[in-house]
Design an enzyme around this catalytic site. Structure first.
Site, PDB file in Angstrom:
ATOM      1  N   HIS A  94      30.309  49.688  34.491  1.00 28.62           N
ATOM      2  CA  HIS A  94      29.712  50.355  33.329  1.00 28.62           C
ATOM      3  C   HIS A  94      28.997  51.627  33.791  1.00 28.62           C
ATOM      4  CE1 HIS A  94      30.393  46.949  30.623  1.00 28.62           C
ATOM      5  NE2 HIS A  94      29.877  46.144  31.530  1.00 28.62           N
ATOM      6  N   HIS A 104      37.733  47.201  33.600  1.00 25.15           N
ATOM      7  CA  HIS A 104      37.790  45.809  34.061  1.00 25.15           C
ATOM      8  C   HIS A 104      39.089  45.622  34.841  1.00 25.15           C
ATOM      9  CE1 HIS A 104      39.755  41.836  33.159  1.00 25.15           C
ATOM     10  NE2 HIS A 104      38.690  41.420  33.796  1.00 25.15           N
ATOM     11  N   VAL A 107      42.381  40.020  39.584  1.00 23.62           N
ATOM     12  CA  VAL A 107      43.581  39.388  40.140  1.00 23.62           C
ATOM     13  C   VAL A 107      43.159  38.014  40.656  1.00 23.62           C
ATOM     14  CG1 VAL A 107      45.011  41.400  40.673  1.00 23.62           C
ATOM     15  CG2 VAL A 107      43.216  40.734  42.275  1.00 23.62           C
ATOM     16  N   ARG A 108      43.963  37.003  40.378  1.00 20.53           N
ATOM     17  CA  ARG A 108      43.505  35.636  40.639  1.00 20.53           C
ATOM     18  C   ARG A 108      44.684  34.705  40.946  1.00 20.53           C
ATOM     19  NH1 ARG A 108      43.224  37.096  35.392  1.00 20.53           N
ATOM     20  NH2 ARG A 108      44.446  35.866  33.909  1.00 20.53           N
ATOM     21  N   GLY A 259      31.354  24.772  35.671  1.00 22.00           N
ATOM     22  CA  GLY A 259      30.193  24.762  36.544  1.00 22.00           C
ATOM     23  C   GLY A 259      30.117  25.941  37.473  1.00 22.00           C
TER      24      GLY A 259
END
Length: 301
Positions: A94, A104, A107-108, A259
C-alpha cells in the site's frame, strides 16, 4: 514431488522481492520469524511508514496440521482425515501516494497425505492491481507482464486466468470489481511424470514476473503530487480492499480458520481506511473515471 525445492524457491523469492522493495523505498523491512504451535511457521517481512510504502508485507509461511477446517473439507471432501502442509509467499503493498496502486501477489503450494493413498496436491497463485486513480498505460503494462509470465504454458492460459481473476476479485455485495485485475488460479495439478514440474514451473514464472510487473508502474507515478482530496479518496477505496479480504478471500478465511498467525494474515489490510454512507463521486471527476473506465471488466492488451 519435490517439496523441499518448492520451499527453497519461495524463500528465495521472498528475499529477492524484499531486497528490491527496500532499494526502491530506502527503508528496511522488519523481519519477524514465527512458529505455529500446531506445526510449521514462517517469516513475515513488513514495512510501515516507509518513504514510499505506507504499509506493506511480504510473507513466507510453511504450516502443517492433521485436521483441516470444515470450510476446506466441504470444498474438497477427499482431504478429510489427511495430514497436510501449505506453503507460500503472499504480499500486499500500500503506497502513500494515491496515484500509485496497491498490489497483491501470491504463489502457494498445498499437499495432503494419508498412509496407503496417493497425495493430493495443487499449486495456486496470481497477482492483481488495485489503482485509486487509473492510468491505461499502467493497467496495460501489468497485464502484458502477466501474459508473458504464462506464455510458455499454453495459448489460452493467460485469458483463462485473467477471467478467473476478474471473477474472483469481485465484491458481490457491491457488484463491483476490486481493481483492474491481473491473473488468478487455484487447484493447479497435472497428472503424469512431468505434471508436478510443469505446475511448479508455472508458479515460478508468475512469482519471478512480479517485480517487472509492478516496479515500472510505481517508478512512473511516485513523483506525482497529491493533496487531501486524493488521500481521502484513496482511504475510501481502501475500504473496498478490507471488505473483500474479510468477506470473500479464501486465503484469509483458511488462514484464520486453520489457526494461522493473525498478525501475518491481516498484514494485507491498509493502515488508514474511511467508509461513507451512500457516497458517489462527482460527475466528470477523476474519481468517477475509476468507476466508469477502470473497474468494469475489459481486455487491457
Amino acid at each position: 514431488m519435490n517439496i523441499p525445492a518448492v520451499r527453497d524457491y519461495l524463500l528465495n523469492l521472498q528475499t529477492q522481492i524484499v531486497n528490491a522493495l527496500e532499494a526502491f523505498d530506502g527503508e528496511t523491512f522488519r523481519r519477524d520469524e514465527w512458529q505455529r504451535p500446531e506445526g510449521g511457521g514462517g517469516i513475515s517481512r513488513l514495512i510501515e511508514n516507509g518513504l514510499f510504502f505506507e504499509r506493506g508485507g511480504v510473507n513466507f509461511s510453511h504450516v502443517k496440521g492433521t485436521t483441516l477446517p470444515a470450510s476446506a473439507t466441504a470444498h474438497r471432501p477427499e482431504l478429510a482425515g489427511r495430514r497436510w502442509e501449505a506453503m507460500g509467499v503472499s504480499l500486499v503493498l500500500h503506497p502513500h501516494n494515491p496515484y500509485c496502486p496497491t498490489v497483491h501477489m501470491n504463489v502457494r503450494f498445498f499437499v495432503a497425505e494419508k498412509e496407503g493413498s496417493e497425495p493430493v496436491w495443487w499449486f495456486g497463485g496470481g497477482m492483481d492491481l488495485t489503482p485509486y486513480y487509473g492510468f491505461i498505460e499502467d493497467a496495460t503494462h501489468f497485464h502484458q507482464t502477466c501474459r508473458e509470465a504464462l506464455a510458455a504454458f499454453g495459448d489460452n492460459v493467460y485469458a483463462d486466468y485473467k477471467a478467473w481473476c476478474d471473477r474472483y476479485f469481485f465484491l458481490k455485495h457491491r457488484n463491483e470489481a476490486r481493481g483492474v485485475g491481473g491473473i488468478f488460479f487455484d487447484d493447479l495439478n497435472e497428472s503424469g511424470e512431468n505434471g508436478f514440474e510443469r505446475c511448479f514451473a508455472l508458479i515460478k514464472s508468475v512469482g519471478n514476473q512480479f517485480l517487472p510487473a509492478y516496479l515500472p508502474i510505481i517508478e512512473r507515478r511516485c513523483r506525482l503530487s497529491y493533496g487531501d482530496r486524493e488521500r481521502d479518496f484513496q482511504a475510501y477505496r481502501r475500504g473496498r480492499y478490507v471488505e473483500f479480504n474479510l468477506v470473500w478471500d479464501r486465503g484469509t478465511l483458511f488462514g484464520l480458520q486453520s489457526g494461522g498467525r493473525t498478525e501475518s494474515i491481516l498484514m494485507s489490510l491498509p493502515p488508514n481506511v474511511v467508509w461513507r454512507y451512500d457516497w458517489h463521486p462527482e460527475t466528470g471527476s477523476a474519481e468517477e473515471k475509476l468507476y466508469t473506465e477502470f473497474l468494469p471488466v475489459r481486455d487491457w492488451i
